[in-house]
Design an enzyme around this catalytic site. Structure first.
Site, mmCIF file in Angstrom:
data_model
loop_
_atom_site.group_PDB
_atom_site.id
_atom_site.type_symbol
_atom_site.label_atom_id
_atom_site.label_comp_id
_atom_site.label_asym_id
_atom_site.label_seq_id
_atom_site.Cartn_x
_atom_site.Cartn_y
_atom_site.Cartn_z
ATOM 1 N N ASP A 167 -2.562 6.284 -3.584
ATOM 2 C CA ASP A 167 -1.405 5.673 -2.939
ATOM 3 C C ASP A 167 -0.873 4.549 -3.815
ATOM 4 O O ASP A 167 -1.331 4.359 -4.948
ATOM 5 C CB ASP A 167 -1.741 5.197 -1.523
ATOM 6 N N SER B 283 0.818 -1.210 0.000
ATOM 7 C CA SER B 283 0.000 0.000 0.000
ATOM 8 C C SER B 283 0.856 1.267 0.000
ATOM 9 O O SER B 283 1.606 1.510 -0.934
ATOM 10 C CB SER B 283 -0.962 -0.036 1.192
ATOM 11 N N ASP C 249 -5.916 2.098 -3.497
ATOM 12 C CA ASP C 249 -7.170 1.841 -2.782
ATOM 13 C C ASP C 249 -7.546 3.007 -1.871
ATOM 14 O O ASP C 249 -8.563 2.962 -1.191
ATOM 15 C CB ASP C 249 -7.116 0.530 -1.990
ATOM 16 N N ASP D 43 -1.117 1.351 -4.100
ATOM 17 C CA ASP D 43 -1.992 0.339 -4.704
ATOM 18 C C ASP D 43 -3.359 0.899 -5.068
ATOM 19 O O ASP D 43 -4.259 0.153 -5.450
ATOM 20 C CB ASP D 43 -2.126 -0.886 -3.799
#
Length: 447
Positions: A242, A101, A246, A244
């Site tokens: 960010d 992340s 999400d 990834d």
């Protein structure tokens, strides 16, 4: 329930430290065995972000899954929500995202999604943990029953089309100048392309991943570059994803940051007016600002709070029938569209509100004045500092000082050895004082 491997968001740690090829192999075998139900041919989809270690972990996971007879569909670098969506779309038994992340490139992680596209619950993760350290020799598939691996080429186009379809067909982004920061991460291709296809003038940064620069001075945890670009190019809005993709934060045309609490406020007000809320309220975490709770109360809406982690927000949403929730950090969950936080979809929903109201982002997005909120992190090496008598006493004293004028939240991070100390209230001086009191006690206990 004591966990050895899984934290609040899958398994995460330093690549080749905690997250080794050996562990990834075992996770693939264990998860593959748990999700081989029924007599059909089983398959798993695997996506990743742009970290250098993603290649290593991906290869080990493939070996693990195929060794227990699961076919593997490789997606390459894609956002986490794309993995969740494609797990359902491709009728897979399991979805895997290789990502840490917003963490730096040295870290990596493994997130798992069930066939319905939702993150696994604690019980299933516990079942997988029980198999990770088990002897797998007798559980491996025979030579004729091994799985196959195949790379899927149409992934980006599928996700782009999915994201666009969350907007009514008549909604376009014509006339908007948008700066999007992709954090040199998983959305570096799909986010700019989606915005462009919807008609926006797109200025993209953080779109040159090299394996090392994910989240480095870019993305939702480092918005300074985006703020500068929005001001320099006189953009209408900045979008920060960010690593990834999400989570999302917004920058208005004046260069002011709009966090997840404000985004939830905007969408909640819009959806209430359109009678789209399935429950008269929003789900957030204990970290969301008290100002959000008061704002929603003024609309006749409630704020339900959960433990930190988008999975807990989503679990509460599913259990009680909510369709809007999220975190201050920018995980926004709109369950009408997605089964997990989706930064791009959340940004599109906000842009839809901006276009409909035909007002600057700064006027649309700052719904309430947040109460002074101070968050400090204390890193520790081992042990449980929060159980020390001196820390317990400091926390009790701090809460007495705050009384009904604010909130104090102390919690260990679920992804790193850090104690987070947060307080908020109407009196900034008092908030600072109680945070410092607790931080000092935790620091001494952790020494």
């Amino acid at each position: 329930m004591v966990r050895k491997y899984f934290g609040t968001d899958g398994i995460r740690g330093r690549a080749n430290g905690v997250i080794t090829p050996e562990l990834a192999l075992k996770v693939g075998q264990a998860a593959g065995l748990v999700f081989q139900r029924g007599d059909h041919r089983h398959r798993v989809v695997i996506g990743k972000d742009t970290r250098l270690s993603g290649y290593m972990i991906e290869t080990a996971l493939v070996a693990g899954f195929t060794s227990v007879g699961m076919d593997v569909l490789l997606l390459g670098p894609v956002p986490t929500p794309a993995v969740a969506m494609l797990t359902r779309s491709m009728r897979a038994d399991l979805g895997v995202m290789i990502s840490a992340s917003h963490n730096p490139f040295e870290d990596n992680g493994i997130k798992l999604f069930g066939p319905d596209g939702f993150k696994l619950n604690d019980a299933i993760e516990h079942e997988i943990e029980g198999l990770i350290d088990a002897d797998m020799h007798k559980r491996l598939s025979g030579s004729n029953d091994l799985g196959r691996a195949k790379r899927i080429e149409s992934v980006h186009a599928r996700y782009i089309e999915f994201a666009k379809r969350t907007l009514p067909r008549q909604v376009t982004l014509d006339g908007l100048r948008v700066v999007v920061d992709c954090a040199n991460g998983a959305a570096y291709r799909v986010a700019p392309e989606t915005l462009w296809e919807l008609g926006a003038e797109v200025i993209a940064i953080g779109t040159e991943p090299d394996g090392f620069n994910i989240n480095r001075d870019v993305g939702s945890t480092a918005p300074a570059a985006l703020i500068d670009m929005v001001r320099e190019r006189r953009a209408d809005i900045g979008i920060a994803l960010d690593g990834d993709a999400d989570r999302v934060l917004i920058v208005d045309e004046k260069g002011q940051v709009v966090d997840g609490d404000q985004l939830m406020a905007v969408v909640a007000r819009s959806w209430k007016e359109d009678e789209r809320l399935t429950q008269p309220g929003v789900v957030a975490t204990i970290m969301s600002n008290l100002g959000l709770e008061r704002f929603l109360g003024g609309l006749g809406l409630s704020l339900a709070r959960t433990a930190v982690g988008d999975r807990y927000v989503l679990e509460h949403m599913r259990a009680h029938g909510y369709n809007l929730g999220g975190e201050q950090s920018g995980h926004i969950i709109m369950s009408d569209y997605t089964t997990t936080g989706d930064g791009l979809v959340a940004a599109l929903q906000l842009l839809s509100v901006v276009q409909r109201q035909n007002r600057p982002v700064s006027e649309v997005c700052h719904c309430f004045d947040p109460l002074p909120q101070i968050l400090k992190n204390v890193r520790y090496r081992s042990g449980e500092p929060l159980r020390e008598d001196s820390v317990v006493s400091a926390i009790e004293h701090a809460r007495e000082r705050l009384g009904n004028a604010g909130r104090l939240v102390i919690r260990p991070s679920g992804t790193e050895p850090v104690i987070r100390v947060m307080a908020e209230g109407d009196d900034r001086g008092l908030v600072n004082a109680v945070v410092d009191e607790v931080v000092d006690a935790v620091t001494r206990a952790a020494a």
